[in-house]
Design a protein around this motif. Structure first.
Motif, short mmCIF file in Angstrom:
data_model
loop_
_atom_site.label_atom_id
_atom_site.label_comp_id
_atom_site.label_asym_id
_atom_site.label_seq_id
_atom_site.Cartn_x
_atom_site.Cartn_y
_atom_site.Cartn_z
N ALA A 118 0.83 -1.21 0.00
CA ALA A 118 0.00 0.00 0.00
C ALA A 118 0.86 1.25 0.00
N ASP A 119 1.98 1.20 0.71
CA ASP A 119 2.87 2.35 0.77
C ASP A 119 3.62 2.52 -0.55
N MET A 120 4.14 1.41 -1.09
CA MET A 120 4.92 1.48 -2.32
C MET A 120 4.08 1.85 -3.54
N ALA A 121 2.79 1.55 -3.50
CA ALA A 121 1.93 1.87 -4.64
C ALA A 121 1.80 3.37 -4.85
N ASN A 122 2.07 4.15 -3.79
CA ASN A 122 2.11 5.60 -3.92
C ASN A 122 0.82 6.19 -4.47
#
Length: 438
Positions: free
Chosen positions: A204-208
């Protein structure tokens, strides 16, 4: 629709990517975009009442532009035609308009024309739609990742409502991930797979903010991971990090995001925040921005925002620009960082830009004033006979290399353009002017 078309669509739905299969058909199931989809918001009310007018959805990839179009398609009583500007041409639009006219004539029903990537159409193609949007033959829904005020004809913009979609929050993407794992019909629920909390949070964080990126990652993880001894597919942090190799950077060198980041970079240097300056510098370098362009912006900031408060800032910036051309990446990143942090940490003054802008405005608004005769060139033939240069006082002949002498034309004798500030070296300039009585 014949049997072959039905089977083709059925198979495509089964084999389509997870992000496509999970698209909701009800507005209540849409995740995010509460600023335009809250129950008290115009777009929500228009969709629920089936009173949609021409709209343009603008936002980064993976924020739900096509999803909203699908929701409208499933709730409207109007005909719905979808085109993609990357593969469609003038003939497709002509066919769509003809079908819309026939539907209106035979059944009295309107047609919604959804054009994905509408910015890909050229001006002539966009112009073709104008009369049919104007007279209501079609209700246009355009979707674009580019700023529509730059990429879509102003005439179409004036006939539409622009809704900006924002990147999804980390928490909203986590909700989508959980929905994907629990949905047995369209999601991954039939695979007997689970995702660990830290893996979900990481993706979820990396999907930006890009839902499609997150869903593609978990689908790849589930499809390529073997079940454990318990017969369950476990998506752990290691698997998640393999599925998303690196953070998705929202950066388009030809779009408005390019201007947003360079704006933030310059404002961080102007605001004396070296940490923010190197952060935005890193985002530009990481995304492949032209390092010579970055160097030019640092040079501009060195003059515009530092000026004579620290004259060395321009020296550093200019030499950094030369070094960048000679070095190239990856070494140039160090040089750019040195220049950006120097400019950010330098004392600030905009006196130089204020001076030249005020002088230019004075030149523009006032008649051309005669140059005082004693300042004119006295070297050409006949100049002395015309009084050129007579009475000029040579500054170096006087104490402190300064003499009280009027240099501006008579009409502007008392004007002040350059007003040194109290920061850095300009404070010395200001004191020097006081010492000599200027």
């Amino acid at each position: 629709m014949d049997l072959f078309d039905y089977m083709r669509q059925h198979n495509m739905k089964k084999e389509s990517p997870l992000a496509s299969r999970l698209r909701p058909t009800r507005i209540e199931d849409v995740i995010g975009q509460k600023h335009i989809l809250g129950e008290d918001k115009l777009l929500y009310r228009a969709i629920k009442a089936d009173k949609i007018s021409s709209v343009i959805f603008y936002g980064p990839p993976g924020t739900g532009k096509t999803t909203l179009a699908r929701v409208i398609a499933s709730t409207t009583s109007s005909e719905f035609i979808q085109l993609n500007a990357t593969t469609s041409g003038k003939k497709d639009m002509v066919d769509a308009v003809t079908a819309a006219k026939d539907t209106m004539g035979m059944y009295g029903r309107k047609t919604i024309l959804f054009i994905d990537e509408i910015h890909r159409f050229n001006k002539a193609q966009q112009d073709y739609l104008l009369p049919y949007v104007e007279d209501g033959t079609v209700i246009l829904i355009g979707a674009t990742t580019e700023n529509p005020y730059f990429e879509v004809n102003s005439a179409l913009i004036s006939r539409s409502i622009v809704f900006e979609l924002l990147p999804l929050s980390k928490e909203e993407i986590e909700i989508l991930i959980d929905r994907a794992f629990s949905d047995k019909e369209n999601g991954l629920g039939a695979y007997n797979a689970v995702i660990e909390d830290d893996a979900r949070e990481f993706i979820a964080d990396m999907a930006n903010g890009d839902a499609r990126t997150a869903l593609n990652a978990i689908e790849l993880g589930v499809l390529t991971t073997s079940p454990g001894p318990d017969g369950v597919i476990h998506i752990d942090l290691d698997t998640a990090s393999e599925c998303i190799q690196r953070r998705v950077i929202k950066y388009d060198k030809d779009g408005d995001n390019h201007y947003d980041i360079i704006s933030a970079f310059i404002k961080s240097m102007r605001g004396s925040d070296p940490d923010a300056a190197v952060y935005y510098l890193a985002r530009m370098i990481y995304a492949g921005e032209d390092i010579k362009f970055i160097a030019r912006r640092i040079m501009i900031c060195a003059s515009e925002d530092v000026g004579n408060a620290d004259p060395m800032a321009l020296v550093v910036a200019v030499n950094a620009a030369k070094a960048v051309e000679m070095l190239g990446l990856p070494e140039a990143r160090i040089t750019l960082s040195q220049a950006a942090t120097y400019v950010a940490c330098a004392p600030k003054s905009n006196s130089c830009i204020m001076a030249i802008d005020e002088a230019l405005e004075t030149v523009r608004r006032t008649p051309t004033a005669p140059i005082p005769p004693y300042l004119r060139d006295a070297h050409y033939k006949g100049s002395k006979e015309l009084g050129r240069g007579i009475g000029y006082k040579y500054a170096h002949d006087y104490p402190h290399h300064w003499v009280d002498q009027q240099y501006l034309p008579d009409e502007l004798a008392d004007r002040r353009f350059y007003r040194p500030g109290d920061e850095g070296y300009e404070k010395n300039i200001k004191e020097h002017f006081k010492d000599i009585g200027k």
